[in-house]
Design a protein around this motif. Structure first.
Motif: not given
Length: 140
Positions: A86-93, A108-122
């Motif tokens: 997990l990498e925190i990229l920034g935040s507001t309030e 970042r995650y690994r699934e089915g032998g492949r690396d992937g990532e989720i980039h989100e502003n929650s």
């Protein structure tokens, strides 16, 4: 990644480093939030604890920490997904003095032998005195 119907909790040993990336053990960090012993003080704390909940497959905590207006009926966790960072990229309030906030992150995650990532502003809100996840403002 989410697959509905998966109910596999994967506990961590008490002295394991917390998956959220902070320099505390799981028990003294996100484990306290997962067990209900403590509440997240900030939106970032909640974001980190939700990531850790995906790592340990704690669907109950994920459901409990999701706003009831946007929470899916079944918060399924995919047992085949291995969360790798997990990498925190920034935040507001989102501090103890706010009622809403955002946290931008990369998970970042690994699934089915492949690396992937989720980039989100929650987006997070206080609901009945506790921080909860509302939705994503944008993802990649």
């Amino acid at each position: 990644m989410v697959k509905h119907g998966s109910r596999l909790r994967q506990p961590l040993p008490a002295d394991s480093p917390c998956p959220c990336g902070r320099s505390r053990t799981y028990t003294l960090c996100c484990g306290r939030l997962h067990s209900g012993e403590s509440k997240a003080a900030t939106a970032e704390d909640l974001m980190r604890s939700r990531y850790s909940a995906f790592v340990v497959r704690d669907e109950e905590y994920l459901s409990r920490s999701w706003h009831p207006d946007t929470r899916p009926r079944d918060v399924g966790v995919d047992a085949d997904t291995v969360w790798t960072g997990l990498e925190i990229l920034g935040s507001t309030e989102g501090t103890p003095f706010h009622d809403e906030g955002t946290v931008e992150f990369r998970a970042r995650y690994r699934e089915g032998g492949r690396d992937g990532e989720i980039h989100e502003n929650s987006r997070f809100l206080r609901h009945r005195g506790a921080w909860v996840y509302l939705d994503a403002l944008g993802g990649r």
